[in-house]
Design an enzyme around this catalytic site. Structure first.
Site, short mmCIF file in Angstrom:
data_model
loop_
_atom_site.label_atom_id
_atom_site.label_comp_id
_atom_site.label_asym_id
_atom_site.label_seq_id
_atom_site.Cartn_x
_atom_site.Cartn_y
_atom_site.Cartn_z
CD GLU A 127 5.63 -0.51 1.46
OE1 GLU A 127 6.52 0.36 1.48
OE2 GLU A 127 4.94 -0.76 0.47
CE LYS A 129 3.76 -10.22 0.10
NZ LYS A 129 2.48 -10.75 -0.34
CG ASP A 131 -3.80 -11.73 1.91
OD1 ASP A 131 -3.37 -11.99 0.77
OD2 ASP A 131 -4.27 -12.59 2.67
CE1 TYR A 239 2.66 -2.78 -4.36
CE2 TYR A 239 0.75 -2.86 -2.92
CZ TYR A 239 1.49 -3.39 -3.95
OH TYR A 239 1.06 -4.52 -4.58
CE LYS A 327 3.73 -13.98 3.04
NZ LYS A 327 3.77 -14.90 1.93
CB CYS A 432 5.71 -47.17 -8.91
SG CYS A 432 4.60 -46.03 -9.72
CB CYS A 435 4.21 -48.63 -13.44
SG CYS A 435 5.75 -48.09 -12.67
CB CYS A 456 8.28 -44.55 -9.93
SG CYS A 456 7.93 -45.60 -11.32
CB CYS A 462 5.89 -45.03 -14.54
SG CYS A 462 4.76 -44.48 -13.26
S1 IVH Z 1 6.09 -4.10 -3.63
C1 IVH Z 1 8.70 -5.75 -7.26
N1 IVH Z 1 4.67 -3.60 -1.52
O1 IVH Z 1 2.89 -8.73 -2.77
C2 IVH Z 1 7.62 -6.07 -6.31
N2 IVH Z 1 4.05 -5.47 -2.84
O2 IVH Z 1 4.57 -11.07 -3.17
C3 IVH Z 1 6.86 -4.86 -5.96
N3 IVH Z 1 2.07 -6.64 -2.05
O3 IVH Z 1 2.74 -8.81 -6.26
C4 IVH Z 1 5.85 -5.15 -4.96
N4 IVH Z 1 1.67 -5.35 -0.33
O4 IVH Z 1 0.78 -7.76 -5.01
C5 IVH Z 1 4.84 -4.43 -2.57
N5 IVH Z 1 3.47 -3.00 0.33
C6 IVH Z 1 3.64 -3.79 -0.68
C7 IVH Z 1 2.78 -4.88 -0.94
C8 IVH Z 1 3.02 -5.69 -2.03
C9 IVH Z 1 1.26 -6.40 -1.01
C10 IVH Z 1 1.91 -7.77 -2.99
C11 IVH Z 1 2.00 -7.40 -4.44
C12 IVH Z 1 3.07 -8.29 -5.00
C13 IVH Z 1 3.14 -9.37 -3.99
C14 IVH Z 1 4.52 -9.98 -3.98
#
Ligand code: IVH
Length: 715
Positions: A127, A129, A131, A239, A327, A432, A435, A456, A462
């Site tokens: 799914e 991620k 932002d 989610y 990512k 350094c 120092c 250093c 220092c």
């Molecule tokens: S699952 C145990 N699902 O990403 C972790 N996180 O880098 C459960 N986030 O803090 C998170 N989309 O704020 C999950 N589809 C998604 C997400 C998601 C964004 C964020 C979330 C988390 C951060 C982790």
């Protein structure tokens, strides 16, 4: 701290007016950074302090109160702005994958942990991620009772009133099987179109525009006035979940579908897939749609679908073993390298920093970037080979910059065709800059190669290292002393009053002695602020073990490792003894240390070496003379193995060795690799040999796997 705050009554009306104007301006700036950009530059405590000063002045000079004074606008703001609420289940982060190989490795790791054949299918959800910023919503009997931000993962801010203004968040849960307690987790975000419209409005009104949707969403959610939040069209994708009285479905996707039935907005691009190839295929599809989506995403999250398997996999330090964020590649932009500066870190590392002509990368203005180390500047890769013919980095060069998520921007490459005439190669200092001590590159003990980092050798002499160590010591996740932040660390060091952390705790008894003027005499201090500082220091004379360990600033021992060590050893004395016993980097104590799930050899070595250094020991001893370090309460007292030392041996059939270890540690036990007088219990599968024999010789209790499950209540 500002001058004159304690002499309110002796101020003339003119002076008070100036002070009020200055404070009003300062508070407004901090408000803008906190709310608008979501990037505060001072601690909550310092902010509260400014507001308290303003309030006092206004009380003494009521005629000078401006109608738009910040004390009027948000007069009802609680100290620290929002009440804090602890998460019953920590809100963790996700481990990252940056390449297809990383994804394959993740899937392989999960299967190995679960002892599933590498070729067997295993269902994962994939799914986007989002932002945005995560928000936990607690419902009791179907009614929304709390909305809490992630905060530091353990404690967040109560933003319930603001969350109620978000239309994607139901006030009441309806539909089938709503458990008594439901905690939904998801992401608050601002749509791209709504963001653009908001900025168009700001521009039309001649106001400054917002930087990007994420920061604006964060700032909007944390408005003290819910009416302002209500004006921002925030949205929410659910989610995940946290504390639940019951988890009604047994799969990740099925649970998210249930959340949708309860009227939550869920992401339509979530799906369930069974192979690495299928996951990567879905990732590419989402990547293609990325620009067309109305919300920012920065990758794809994969999660093991089966919830029983998720439970078996558990967590490592701060992220679940059962999920990963794949990512998207970082955004790249071009700028000019205006200068190369050398910063000195807490451990003496000389880090080159690029000063750049400001440029927007990934929606954020970047004017500094890391240059890694001197080899990188000279054009030598980590393998010791030239990165590319003629590739070095010089002041004046046109360079490409990249920034991935919240990672520090990096200088990636140089456009040699744009190099100005007469530019000179950069000469990395061998002393350094702070120092003048020699700065050297050590030979790495493990690899026998020259370290990429120059350090250093000044150690104590220092000043920058000492100040950085102090700053770290008092930082938020370490001692967190109110009124003793970075600024004060610098000032107290400069005044010669605090040259190492232990001296913070003798400050009061030394005050006004040793030829130093008393603190009250100093600029910015008065009776009240001095006594407040001393009480803040006193308040930290008792401290949790993991904070103490983290505060020491041992290389490779960050917060996560500090927590693991605290949980494993329980007391500072036991930890110090263990470090001493492990000095040979062999034997039982070394094994015991490196056997801690999550503690690698590098961290273990750094720990041992830290306590080997007499100076460090003496600072720790001095600290222990003034500070009480609380032992870690051994985990769940209802667990029969809490605080016990266990050894698993033989081939286990119902769980993998990793799982066994993770399970035992969750229950508060220590797991060791060898049987000794300290062992409380040996769990032996078929084929157990010498360890079982030794257990019998030492009279240590032994159990088979069934016995183990019965003992921990899963039989
Ligand atoms: S699952 C145990 N699902 O990403 C972790 N996180 O880098 C459960 N986030 O803090 C998170 N989309 O704020 C999950 N589809 C998604 C997400 C998601 C964004 C964020 C979330 C988390 C951060 C982790």
């Amino acid at each position: 701290m500002s001058a004159g705050r304690n002499e309110v009554s002796s101020l003339s009306s003119g002076e008070a007016g100036e002070r009020i104007a200055a404070l009003t301006h300062e508070i407004a700036e901090h408000d803008a950074r906190y709310h608008g950009e979501d990037a505060p530059t001072i601690s909550d405590a310092d902010y509260d302090d400014l507001r308290a000063q303003l309030r006092k002045l206004e009380e003494a000079f009521p005629d000078l109160v401006e109608p738009d004074s910040p004390s009027k606008k948000v007069g009802s703001a609680p100290a620290g702005r929002f009440p804090k609420i602890a998460h019953r289940i920590p809100m963790l982060s996700l481990d990252n994958a940056f390449s297809d190989e990383d994804v394959a490795e993740f899937v392989g790791r999960v299967k190995r942990f679960l002892k599933i054949s590498p070729d067997a299918p295993l269902a994962f959800t994939a799914e986007p991620k989002i932002d945005g910023l995560s928000l936990a919503l607690r419902y009791e009997d179907g009614k929304l009772v709390h909305a809490v931000t992630r905060g530091d993962g353990a404690v967040g801010e109560d933003v319930t009133a603001n969350a109620r203004t978000i239309s994607d968040i139901p006030d009441t849960l309806s539909g089938s099987s709503v458990p008594e307690v439901v905690e939904v987790r998801g992401e608050v975000y601002l749509g791209k179109q709504d963001f653009a419209a908001l900025n168009a409005r700001m521009e039309a009104e001649g106001k400054p525009t917002y930087v990007n949707p994420r920061n604006t969403a964060a700032g909007s959610l944390r408005q003290l006035d819910a009416a302002i939040t209500a004006e921002r069209p925030l949205r929410y994708f659910a989610y995940a979940w946290g504390d639940m009285s019951e988890v009604p479905r047994d799969g990740q996707l099925a649970m998210v579908e249930l959340l949708a039935e309860w009227d939550f907005a869920t992401n339509p691009l979530a799906t369930r897939l069974e192979t690495v190839e299928a996951l990567i295929d879905h990732y590419r599809k989402i990547e293609e749609q990325r620009a067309a989506l109305d919300y920012d995403i920065d990758g794809v999250v994969y999660k093991v679908d089966n919830l029983a398997l998720q439970r078996r996999l558990g967590f490592v330090s701060r992220s679940p073993r059962w999920a990963i964020a794949h990512k998207f590649p970082a955004e790249i932009a071009t700028s000019v390298l205006e200068a190369i500066e050398i910063q000195i870190g807490r451990t003496g590392a000389l880090s080159p920093v690029a000063r750049l002509t400001p440029i927007t990368v990934g929606g954020v203005v970047v004017s500094n970037a890391t240059l890694h180390n001197e080899d990188y500047i000279a054009g030598i890769g980590s393998d010791g080979q030239p990165i590319r013919e003629g590739r070095d980095l010089r002041v004046g060069d046109t360079v490409s910059i990249y920034r991935a998520g919240d990672v520090i921007p990096k200088v990636l490459d140089v456009d040699l065709s744009k190099r100005p005439d007469g530019s000179e190669p950069f000469v990395f200092p061998e002393t350094c800059p702070a120092c003048d001590s020699a700065a050297v590159r050590d030979v790495n003990e493990k690899t026998g190669k020259l370290d990429s980092v120059r350090r250093c050798t000044g150690g104590l002499i220092c000043p920058v290292q000492a100040i950085e160590k102090l700053k770290h010591f008092v930082s938020r996740n370490a001692f967190d002393i109110d009124g003793f932040g970075e600024k004060q660390a610098e000032a107290f060091h400069e005044w010669g009053l605090v040259t190492n952390p232990a001296e913070i705790f003798t400050l009061q008894q030394r005050d006004g002695k040793e030829g130093h003027p008393a603190l009250v005499e100093r600029d910015g201090y008065g009776e009240t602020s001095v006594s407040r500082l001393f009480s803040a220091i006193d308040a930290r004379r008792t401290i949790a073990l993991h904070r103490f360990i983290y505060a020491l600033g041992i290389r490779h021992i960050g917060e996560g490792n500090a927590k693991l060590l605290a949980r494993h050893y329980g007391t500072i004395e036991a930890l110090m003894q263990a470090a001493q016993d492990a000095r040979g980097f062999a034997d039982a104590a070394w094994d015991d240390l490196t056997d801690i799930d999550g503690i690698g050899e590098t961290a273990a070595r750094a720990l041992v070496q830290f306590f080997e250094e007499p100076h460090n020991r003496s600072v720790v001893d001095e600290l222990l003379a003034s500070v009480t370090v609380e032992p870690v309460e051994q985990a769940a007292s209802d667990s029969p193995v809490a605080g016990k030392t266990l050894v698993f041996t033989g081939s286990l059939e119902q769980m993998t060795r990793d799982e066994a270890k993770a399970m035992a540690e969750r229950l508060g036990a220590k797991v060791s690799g060898s049987v000794s007088g300290k062992t409380d219990l040996v769990v032996a599968g078929p084929g157990a040999g010498s360890k079982l024999k030794k257990a019998a010789e030492l009279g240590v209790e032994t159990l088979d796997e069934d016995g183990w499950f019965k003992l921990v209540g899963r039989g």
